[in-house]
Design a protein around this motif. Structure first.
Motif, PDB file in Angstrom:
ATOM      1  N   ILE A 153       0.841  -1.200   0.000  1.00 26.96           N
ATOM      2  CA  ILE A 153       0.000   0.000   0.000  1.00 26.96           C
ATOM      3  C   ILE A 153       0.875   1.249   0.000  1.00 26.96           C
ATOM      4  O   ILE A 153       0.599   2.216  -0.720  1.00 26.96           O
ATOM      5  N   ARG A 154       1.961   1.230   0.792  1.00 24.76           N
ATOM      6  CA  ARG A 154       2.887   2.373   0.793  1.00 24.76           C
ATOM      7  C   ARG A 154       3.529   2.567  -0.578  1.00 24.76           C
ATOM      8  O   ARG A 154       3.842   3.684  -0.984  1.00 24.76           O
ATOM      9  N   ALA A 155       3.711   1.458  -1.296  1.00 23.05           N
ATOM     10  CA  ALA A 155       4.317   1.529  -2.633  1.00 23.05           C
ATOM     11  C   ALA A 155       3.327   1.999  -3.690  1.00 23.05           C
ATOM     12  O   ALA A 155       3.693   2.160  -4.854  1.00 23.05           O
ATOM     13  N   GLY A 156       2.053   2.199  -3.288  1.00 23.12           N
ATOM     14  CA  GLY A 156       1.075   2.756  -4.225  1.00 23.12           C
ATOM     15  C   GLY A 156       0.011   1.803  -4.718  1.00 23.12           C
ATOM     16  O   GLY A 156      -0.790   2.177  -5.582  1.00 23.12           O
ATOM     17  N   VAL A 157      -0.042   0.566  -4.200  1.00 20.57           N
ATOM     18  CA  VAL A 157      -1.086  -0.382  -4.611  1.00 20.57           C
ATOM     19  C   VAL A 157      -2.376  -0.047  -3.849  1.00 20.57           C
ATOM     20  O   VAL A 157      -2.477  -0.326  -2.655  1.00 20.57           O
ATOM     21  N   ALA A 158      -3.322   0.569  -4.523  1.00 23.20           N
ATOM     22  CA  ALA A 158      -4.588   0.897  -3.876  1.00 23.20           C
ATOM     23  C   ALA A 158      -5.309  -0.388  -3.491  1.00 23.20           C
ATOM     24  O   ALA A 158      -5.318  -1.351  -4.266  1.00 23.20           O
ATOM     25  N   THR A 159      -5.905  -0.416  -2.302  1.00 24.95           N
ATOM     26  CA  THR A 159      -6.535  -1.647  -1.820  1.00 24.95           C
ATOM     27  C   THR A 159      -7.874  -1.338  -1.157  1.00 24.95           C
ATOM     28  O   THR A 159      -7.954  -0.466  -0.290  1.00 24.95           O
ATOM     29  N   VAL A 160      -8.901  -2.055  -1.587  1.00 27.01           N
ATOM     30  CA  VAL A 160     -10.234  -1.935  -0.988  1.00 27.01           C
ATOM     31  C   VAL A 160     -10.703  -3.330  -0.611  1.00 27.01           C
ATOM     32  O   VAL A 160     -10.634  -4.253  -1.426  1.00 27.01           O
ATOM     33  N   PHE A 161     -11.170  -3.473   0.614  1.00 25.92           N
ATOM     34  CA  PHE A 161     -11.718  -4.750   1.077  1.00 25.92           C
ATOM     35  C   PHE A 161     -13.235  -4.714   0.919  1.00 25.92           C
ATOM     36  O   PHE A 161     -13.860  -3.655   1.044  1.00 25.92           O
ATOM     37  N   VAL A 162     -13.798  -5.871   0.631  1.00 23.39           N
ATOM     38  CA  VAL A 162     -15.238  -5.931   0.393  1.00 23.39           C
ATOM     39  C   VAL A 162     -15.814  -7.162   1.089  1.00 23.39           C
ATOM     40  O   VAL A 162     -15.131  -8.182   1.225  1.00 23.39           O
TER      41      VAL A 162
END
Length: 349
Positions: A153-162
Motif C-alpha cells: 500500500i505504501r508503494a502505491g497499490v490501492a486496496t479496498v476490502f469488500v
C-alpha cells in the motif's frame, strides 16, 4: 487432411502490421494532433464540423485509443486484482461481474483468484498479484491480519476490502449491514409467532458470520426471548455438518419451530432437511438463492446486493488510484427482506 483456408481482414485505411495512430487521424482529417486528442478524450474546444471530420477519419482508419500506453505513462499497468473467497459460490458471481464492468470502464484488465477461505492462500495470491504490478486490489479477506499488505500500500497499490473488513490495518471496506439484516430476519419470524428459533451459521471467526449471530441474539433479546445454547450452531458450511445441526434442533422434546440460516449454502441444506419433516417449520435465509421464488412455499430471505458491493468497492478503488480520496472509510450497504412464504409460516405447535 482437408485443406483449410484462412482469410485475413484488414481495417480500411490501416497499414498491415501497424495500428493507425492519432497522427494518421490528424493527417486524414486535416487537423492538428491536439485537436484529435481533444475529440478522442471528449474534451471541449472543437467545433462540430471539425469533430465530424475527425470522427470520420477515426472510422475510416479503424483507429482505437491505446489506454494501456496512456496509463503506463502514469506509471500504471492498467490491471487490478480481485481476490474472492470461493469462485464457485453464486454470491460472488454478480460481485465479480460488477468489479469487472467498472475496471473495463476505466480501461483496466481484471485478474481474479480464490483464497478458498485460507488465509495463507490469500496472502500468497495477493502478493503474487502485487509482484505482477497490478495497480490495485479488491480483496474479500480470508485472514484477520493484513499487515503484510502495508509495504504494498505504501508503494502505491490501492486496496479496498469488500464483504469483510481488513484485519489490523486501516483500509477502505465496503460491507453489507449483516447485523441489521439478521436482526430484521429473526424479528420477522418472531412477529409471526415463533419463540424457539434456531440459528445455523458459518465459522464464528468469519466477520459476516459473527455479525449475523449478533443480529440473531439482538432480535431475540429485544423480544425478551432467552436463547438456549442448543438453538445455535456455527461451523463449516459443509452439508453434512449443517444437516446434523438442523436435525438436532428439530428433534427432542422442545424442537425449534423456525430456522434462521446464516448464508446461502446453509439455506440450501436446511431446505432439504425441512422437506423431510412431517411438521411445518418456518425458514428465513441470509442471502438470496437461485430458484428460491419457485419453491413451495417460496424462500423468505435477507438479500444483499452483491453487485452493488462489487461496484462500490471498484469505484472506490479507482477514486483512490486517482488520488481523490482522503482517509480510508467503511461503507455499509443496506440489506432487504424479501418475503415469499417460508418465513411467514406460523408455529405448528
Amino acid at each position: 487432411m482437408p485443406e483449410t483456408h484462412h482469410r485475413t481482414h484488414h481495417l480500411p485505411g490501416a497499414r498491415y502490421g501497424n495500428r493507425p495512430t492519432m497522427k494518421d487521424v490528424a493527417a486524414r482529417a486535416g487537423v492538428g494532433l491536439k485537436t484529435v486528442s481533444r475529440v478522442v478524450n471528449g474534451e471541449p474546444g472543437v467545433t462540430a464540423e471539425t469533430e465530424r471530420r475527425v470522427q470520420e477519419a477515426i472510422e475510416a482508419l479503424g483507429f482505437r485509443r491505446n489506454d494501456s500506453a496512456r496509463v503506463l505513462r502514469k506509471g500504471r499497468t492498467a490491471s487490478i486484482g480481485l481476490v474472492l473467497e470461493d469462485l464457485a459460490d453464486p454470491f460472488y458471481g454478480p460481485l465479480s461481474r460488477a468489479v469487472e464492468e467498472v475496471a473495463r470502464a476505466h480501461g483496466a484488465l481484471l485478474i481474479n483468484g480464490s483464497s478458498a477461505e485460507d488465509s495463507e492462500r490469500e496472502q500468497e495470491l495477493v502478493l503474487a498479484l502485487c509482484a505482477r504490478r497490478v495497480d490495485g486490489l479488491v480483496v474479500i479477506p480470508a485472514g484477520d491480519d493484513h499487515r503484510y499488505l502495508e509495504p504494498e500500500i505504501r508503494a502505491g497499490v490501492a486496496t479496498v476490502f469488500v464483504d469483510r473488513p481488513a484485519g489490523r490495518i486501516d483500509a477502505d471496506v465496503v460491507v453489507s449491514d449483516n447485523f441489521g439484516g439478521a436482526r430484521d430476519g429473526v424479528a420477522h419470524l418472531i412477529a409471526h409467532g415463533h419463540r424457539r428459533i434456531g440459528f445455523i451459521g458459518d465459522m464464528p471467526r468469519i466477520h459476516t458470520a459473527a455479525e449475523r449471530l449478533r443480529g440473531y441474539r439482538a432480535a431475540m433479546e429485544d423480544a425478551g426471548i432467552p436463547v438456549a445454547p442448543a438453538w445455535m450452531s456455527l461451523g463449516v458450511t459443509d452439508p453434512q455438518r449443517v444437516r446434523r445441526a438442523a436435525e438436532e434442533m428439530l428433534s427432542g422434546p422442545d424442537p425449534v419451530t423456525a430456522v434462521f440460516a446464516g448464508n446461502n449454502r446453509v439455506t440450501v441444506t436446511v431446505i432439504r432437511v425441512l422437506a423431510e419433516q412431517a411438521r411445518r417449520v418456518a425458514l428465513v435465509g441470509f442471502d438470496d438463492i437461485e430458484l428460491g421464488d419457485l419453491l413451495r412455499p417460496g424462500v423468505t430471505v435477507v438479500a444483499q446486493d452483491a453487485a452493488a458491493l462489487g461496484r462500490t468497492a471498484a469505484e472506490r478503488l479507482f477514486r483512490r488510484l486517482d488520488g481523490t480520496l482522503p482517509l480510508p472509510e467503511r461503507i455499509e450497504l443496506p440489506t432487504r427482506l424479501i418475503t415469499r412464504g417460508s418465513g411467514e409460516l406460523a408455529p405448528a405447535d
